[in-house]
Design a protein around this motif. Structure first.
Motif, PDB file in Angstrom:
ATOM      1  N   ALA A  14       0.836  -1.192   0.000  1.00  0.00           N
ATOM      2  CA  ALA A  14       0.000   0.000   0.000  1.00  0.00           C
ATOM      3  C   ALA A  14       0.875   1.248   0.000  1.00  0.00           C
ATOM      4  O   ALA A  14       1.889   1.306   0.702  1.00  0.00           O
ATOM      5  CB  ALA A  14      -0.916   0.005   1.218  1.00  0.00           C
ATOM      6  N   GLY A  15       0.477   2.210  -0.817  1.00  0.00           N
ATOM      7  CA  GLY A  15       1.254   3.427  -0.980  1.00  0.00           C
ATOM      8  C   GLY A  15       2.233   3.375  -2.126  1.00  0.00           C
ATOM      9  O   GLY A  15       2.820   4.409  -2.503  1.00  0.00           O
ATOM     10  N   SER A  62     -12.908   6.877  -7.719  1.00  0.00           N
ATOM     11  CA  SER A  62     -12.061   6.211  -6.729  1.00  0.00           C
ATOM     12  C   SER A  62     -10.570   6.300  -7.061  1.00  0.00           C
ATOM     13  O   SER A  62      -9.733   6.057  -6.191  1.00  0.00           O
ATOM     14  CB  SER A  62     -12.469   4.745  -6.590  1.00  0.00           C
ATOM     15  OG  SER A  62     -12.350   4.079  -7.838  1.00  0.00           O
ATOM     16  N   ARG A  66      -4.876   9.801  -8.335  1.00  0.00           N
ATOM     17  CA  ARG A  66      -3.871   8.763  -8.046  1.00  0.00           C
ATOM     18  C   ARG A  66      -3.407   8.042  -9.319  1.00  0.00           C
ATOM     19  O   ARG A  66      -2.251   7.657  -9.413  1.00  0.00           O
ATOM     20  CB  ARG A  66      -4.444   7.728  -7.076  1.00  0.00           C
ATOM     21  CG  ARG A  66      -4.863   8.304  -5.740  1.00  0.00           C
ATOM     22  CD  ARG A  66      -5.235   7.182  -4.746  1.00  0.00           C
ATOM     23  NE  ARG A  66      -6.373   6.392  -5.198  1.00  0.00           N
ATOM     24  CZ  ARG A  66      -6.331   5.072  -5.384  1.00  0.00           C
ATOM     25  NH1 ARG A  66      -5.210   4.403  -5.175  1.00  0.00           N
ATOM     26  NH2 ARG A  66      -7.424   4.423  -5.779  1.00  0.00           N
ATOM     27  N   SER A  84       0.046   5.761  -5.165  1.00  0.00           N
ATOM     28  CA  SER A  84      -0.676   5.722  -3.883  1.00  0.00           C
ATOM     29  C   SER A  84      -1.681   4.577  -3.863  1.00  0.00           C
ATOM     30  O   SER A  84      -2.849   4.755  -3.505  1.00  0.00           O
ATOM     31  CB  SER A  84      -1.382   7.063  -3.635  1.00  0.00           C
ATOM     32  OG  SER A  84      -0.466   8.129  -3.628  1.00  0.00           O
ATOM     33  N   LYS A  86      -3.906   1.394  -3.010  1.00  0.00           N
ATOM     34  CA  LYS A  86      -4.609   0.972  -1.808  1.00  0.00           C
ATOM     35  C   LYS A  86      -5.002  -0.495  -1.944  1.00  0.00           C
ATOM     36  O   LYS A  86      -5.159  -0.990  -3.073  1.00  0.00           O
ATOM     37  CB  LYS A  86      -5.875   1.817  -1.630  1.00  0.00           C
ATOM     38  CG  LYS A  86      -5.642   3.313  -1.584  1.00  0.00           C
ATOM     39  CD  LYS A  86      -6.966   4.060  -1.513  1.00  0.00           C
ATOM     40  CE  LYS A  86      -6.751   5.565  -1.487  1.00  0.00           C
ATOM     41  NZ  LYS A  86      -8.055   6.304  -1.426  1.00  0.00           N
ATOM     42  N   GLU A  88      -7.792  -1.776  -1.727  1.00  0.00           N
ATOM     43  CA  GLU A  88      -9.029  -1.882  -2.506  1.00  0.00           C
ATOM     44  C   GLU A  88      -8.805  -1.735  -4.011  1.00  0.00           C
ATOM     45  O   GLU A  88      -9.742  -1.919  -4.794  1.00  0.00           O
ATOM     46  CB  GLU A  88     -10.061  -0.856  -2.038  1.00  0.00           C
ATOM     47  CG  GLU A  88      -9.549   0.559  -1.925  1.00  0.00           C
ATOM     48  CD  GLU A  88      -9.112   0.923  -0.503  1.00  0.00           C
ATOM     49  OE1 GLU A  88      -8.447   0.088   0.153  1.00  0.00           O
ATOM     50  OE2 GLU A  88      -9.439   2.058  -0.082  1.00  0.00           O
ATOM     51  N   ASP A  89      -7.588  -1.424  -4.423  1.00  0.00           N
ATOM     52  CA  ASP A  89      -7.261  -1.405  -5.850  1.00  0.00           C
ATOM     53  C   ASP A  89      -6.928  -2.806  -6.369  1.00  0.00           C
ATOM     54  O   ASP A  89      -6.730  -2.982  -7.578  1.00  0.00           O
ATOM     55  CB  ASP A  89      -6.073  -0.480  -6.118  1.00  0.00           C
ATOM     56  CG  ASP A  89      -6.375   0.981  -5.834  1.00  0.00           C
ATOM     57  OD1 ASP A  89      -5.516   1.662  -5.248  1.00  0.00           O
ATOM     58  OD2 ASP A  89      -7.487   1.435  -6.195  1.00  0.00           O
ATOM     59  N   SER A 115      -1.630  -4.675   2.468  1.00  0.00           N
ATOM     60  CA  SER A 115      -1.750  -3.625   3.496  1.00  0.00           C
ATOM     61  C   SER A 115      -0.611  -3.678   4.494  1.00  0.00           C
ATOM     62  O   SER A 115       0.186  -4.601   4.503  1.00  0.00           O
ATOM     63  CB  SER A 115      -3.077  -3.764   4.221  1.00  0.00           C
ATOM     64  OG  SER A 115      -3.184  -5.052   4.788  1.00  0.00           O
TER      65      SER A 115
END
Length: 115
Positions: A14-15, A62, A66, A84, A86, A88-89, A115
């Protein structure tokens, strides 16, 4: 006949960032839209971003701010820069080329965000 081949997926924290690439072959015209869709497990395929001639772009809410879609009409390629990221991507990402007769799809590339 149109063929689309995606590449660039993978596992990222993540990120982090990934860049997807789609190579199109066959009868490709810049006036027709190209784009990216994604499908997460148990969910319907959804639009991520599209572009027409690399100028007009459309993004899902969403991913706005990004993700960036770009298109190289000289090479018949479309790219998706994803920053970035996440969890959920996480999904299979599909390249799309649309004409007035039908939509063409690539085989998909898996993007997994931990995560």
């Amino acid at each position: 006949q149109v063929q689309l081949v995606e590449s660039g997926g993978g596992l990222v924290q993540a990120g982090g960032s990934l860049r997807l690439s789609c190579a199109a072959s066959g009868s490709i015209f810049s006036i027709n839209p190209m784009g990216w869709y994604r499908q997460a497990p148990g969910k319907q395929r959804e639009l991520v971003a599209t572009t027409t001639s690399g100028r007009t772009t459309n993004y899902a809410d969403s991913v706005k701010g990004r993700f960036t879609i770009t298109r190289d009409n000289t090479k018949n390629r479309v790219y998706l820069q994803m920053n970035s990221l996440k969890p959920e991507d996480t999904a299979v990402y599909y390249c799309n080329y649309g004409t007035d007769r039908r939509n063409y799809w690539g085989q998909g590339t898996q993007v997994t965000v931990s995560s």
